[in-house]
Motif scaffolding. Sequence first.
Motif, short mmCIF file in Angstrom:
data_model
loop_
_atom_site.label_atom_id
_atom_site.label_comp_id
_atom_site.label_asym_id
_atom_site.label_seq_id
_atom_site.Cartn_x
_atom_site.Cartn_y
_atom_site.Cartn_z
N GLY A 82 64.05 41.91 35.68
CA GLY A 82 65.29 41.94 36.45
C GLY A 82 66.51 41.98 35.55
O GLY A 82 67.47 42.73 35.82
N LEU A 83 66.51 41.19 34.49
CA LEU A 83 67.65 41.19 33.56
C LEU A 83 67.81 42.53 32.86
O LEU A 83 68.93 43.05 32.70
CB LEU A 83 67.46 40.08 32.53
CG LEU A 83 67.60 38.64 33.06
CD1 LEU A 83 67.20 37.65 31.97
CD2 LEU A 83 69.02 38.37 33.53
N LEU A 84 66.67 43.13 32.46
CA LEU A 84 66.74 44.43 31.79
C LEU A 84 67.26 45.49 32.75
O LEU A 84 68.06 46.38 32.36
CB LEU A 84 65.36 44.81 31.25
CG LEU A 84 65.30 46.10 30.41
CD1 LEU A 84 66.26 46.02 29.22
CD2 LEU A 84 63.87 46.35 29.91
N ASN A 85 66.83 45.42 34.03
CA ASN A 85 67.33 46.39 35.02
C ASN A 85 68.84 46.20 35.24
O ASN A 85 69.59 47.19 35.38
CB ASN A 85 66.58 46.21 36.34
CG ASN A 85 65.16 46.74 36.27
OD1 ASN A 85 64.86 47.68 35.52
ND2 ASN A 85 64.25 46.15 37.04
N GLY A 132 55.60 48.39 35.43
CA GLY A 132 56.29 49.22 34.44
C GLY A 132 56.03 48.77 33.01
O GLY A 132 55.60 47.64 32.76
N ARG A 133 56.36 49.65 32.05
CA ARG A 133 56.13 49.35 30.63
C ARG A 133 57.35 48.62 30.11
O ARG A 133 58.21 49.19 29.42
CB ARG A 133 55.86 50.63 29.88
CG ARG A 133 54.56 51.32 30.30
CD ARG A 133 54.38 52.66 29.65
NE ARG A 133 55.44 53.59 30.08
CZ ARG A 133 55.57 54.84 29.60
NH1 ARG A 133 54.73 55.28 28.69
NH2 ARG A 133 56.53 55.63 30.05
N VAL A 185 60.14 49.71 26.96
CA VAL A 185 61.54 49.99 27.28
C VAL A 185 62.45 49.05 26.50
O VAL A 185 63.52 49.45 26.00
CB VAL A 185 61.77 49.85 28.79
CG1 VAL A 185 63.25 50.00 29.13
CG2 VAL A 185 60.96 50.89 29.55
N GLN A 186 62.05 47.78 26.37
CA GLN A 186 62.88 46.82 25.66
C GLN A 186 63.03 47.20 24.19
O GLN A 186 64.14 47.13 23.61
CB GLN A 186 62.26 45.43 25.79
CG GLN A 186 63.18 44.29 25.36
CD GLN A 186 62.53 42.94 25.57
OE1 GLN A 186 61.36 42.75 25.21
NE2 GLN A 186 63.29 42.01 26.12
N VAL A 187 61.96 47.64 23.55
CA VAL A 187 62.01 48.02 22.14
C VAL A 187 62.86 49.27 21.94
O VAL A 187 63.75 49.33 21.06
CB VAL A 187 60.58 48.24 21.60
CG1 VAL A 187 60.62 48.85 20.20
CG2 VAL A 187 59.82 46.91 21.57
#
Length: 754
Positions: free
Chosen positions: A23-26, A87-88, A92-94
């Motif tokens: 959620g935070l990344l989105n 989802g991956r 995505v974070q890296v």
Amino acid sequence: MSQADALKNGPLETYNRRYSQRGLLNRYADGRRQYFVYRQMTMAGLSALIGLLTFPLVGLLVFLVAFFGDMLDTVYLARATPIGENGRFRQVQVISGITAAIQALSLAFLAWSPSVFMHSADHLHQAHATPLFTVGILIGAAINATVILPYNVPAGITRLAVYGLTPLVAITLESIIETGGGMDEVQLFQIAGLGVLYFSVFFFVSFIVGRYNRSRKNTLAMALQHKQLAQINAKLQAQQLQSQRLALVAENANDSVFLMDEKGRISWVNEAFTRITGYRYDEAIGKMPGALLNGDDTDMAVVRALEKGRATGKPFRLEICNRRKDGQLLWLETNQVPMLRDDGTVETIIAVERDVTAAKQYEQQLKDARIAAEEGARVKSEFLATMSHEIRTPMNGVIGMAQMLERTQLDEEQKLYADTILGSARTLLSLINDVLDLSKMDAGEVILSEVDFDLPACFQQTLQLFEPQAQEKGITLDLNIAPDVPRIINGDDRRLRQVLLNLVGNAVKFTDTGGVGVAVTTSRVGDRLRLRFSVTDTGIGIAKEKQDQIFERFSQADAAITRRFGGTGLGLTISRLLCEAMGGEIDVTSDPGKGSCFSVHLRMQPATGANLAEVAASAQQAGRSLEGMRILVAEDNRINRLLVEKYLQDEPVTLEFAVDGAEALEKTPDFAPDVILMDMSMPVMNGLDATRNIREMDIRQPVIAALTANAFDSDREACLKAGMDDFLSKPINRDDLLAVLRKHCPAEGRSAAV
């Protein structure tokens, strides 16, 4: 929206969606996309300023570099998000951390560009302002990176690292260019200022992260509290709805429902209470249920059980006999549930009572019907026992005298008459036996006597009885016993013979040409034996639609069969019942005009060896002489006494007669018999009482054999229980009588002087 949907979409679920790593990344990606245009406008303004202060192409180059880095980061985030549960996330974070580094480097280039391009001779008078310009842009970018740090930690840390290292790298490169690697006092002061700035940024980052964490915890606490309140509210609403429904159910139920206080007084009743008991609402309130409903028929033990159940504070159920307001009998099934306070004391008692008066009346009717049926069965049994005795007694004389007549010198016509009398008597006796057997089976009085017996001999001896009839009709009678069939097995050979007699007798009766074959096999099933034998004939056969009927009582495949061949139609019924009693079954296959095959499967056991010695002893006893044996016959029927006398007139025995049990009791001490043939039913004293009294005498005890027309298994048991040693049912067969006497005679005989 339902309560379930409200809970599903409540603050806690919203919190989980917003503050989870996905959620935070989105949210981070949404922010980067949402403010992309504003960032470009800012960078365009800064690039234009740089172009005015230096060269226009420099401003355009700086803008293009900054735009490319920001666009790369934003486009990737737009394509990679939103990230679902599957989802991956890590990937995505890296990658977003890498694109964040590229974007930060492009912005750092924008901030550093004045220091690069203002060192020409035309701009030396402006160069002293470039470090402040660079630091200002980087501080603003660092503040922005700090704010979004909790949403994407790798990207935030990367940006802060790039923004923090940029002025340090710039000062270092400047010192290398100007002094060849050494630092003057100005550069050292610049580095010291950067340290103070880094320290301030660190505390600012800590403040922002701490505030974010506190805000997150507060949000979580509020969400949990809101969810708990929502659950409590939902529970209260459900309880309220349930209470409303229960109230409607109680008011409209067919069963009587009433409430009582802790003292047992009625506080509320529904309409069914009035309908069932006749008491109105105002008549019942404040009264004790017992004062309203108990009557003369009420069991006080049940009343005490009611009071005890209420005192225990636990639910209970029982039935009680009450009276309606109009005095009618009322049976109630009461279920009472105490409702307890927090301290465990009774606050309210809920009573649900059902009118079971009709069920009780029906139960009583069934009970009366059962008693009547048992009485009918008892009367039927007594009637059959009486009829058996009354018919068998004269039959004993008819058959016995006919047998004695056959042993005399007769001409052909006289022999025909004697054979006809004997055949008719035996047919009548067979009918009596079938009816009695069926009656015993209906009453469940079939008692199996399982002993070790010679299986091949059982089949051979039974088939020998039908050899004269088969020879007379010109048909064959074959017995085929498989080689692996054991010679001695354990079971009820008497019942087995009865089934075999019925099946072979029918096969011979209904076969005019060809023959009858009996095949015997056995197999092991665990520790038991499964005996299978089949009786196959080439007789008239049975139509397929009639095959299920032939095992019914008094039933034959065709009414014409009865007229042609005779019979009662009970033989197969009795055979089926006997097979079921022995744990087996019987079935038939047949084709009209081609014959029939009856197959029997019975459960037997391997020989135990318990009575093999007895079987061998019986074989030895068959040749014993009766010389010197003293026999007392207790028989009230003159013809039967005469018959026994005729049967034994050629045997070396001493006979004495008694006309009732009392006379037999009187003669026993003086006559000192070896064997007493004791009738069961006699005037003055019956055979059972006489036997008991003889067994109590201090004399040499004789063998007592029952000689009776009562042919039930229960009669046999009664005789043995009274102290008798053997059992002979009427009509008496001479061979059976001699076998019993030889069985009990001493091995060396007995002299008349004893």
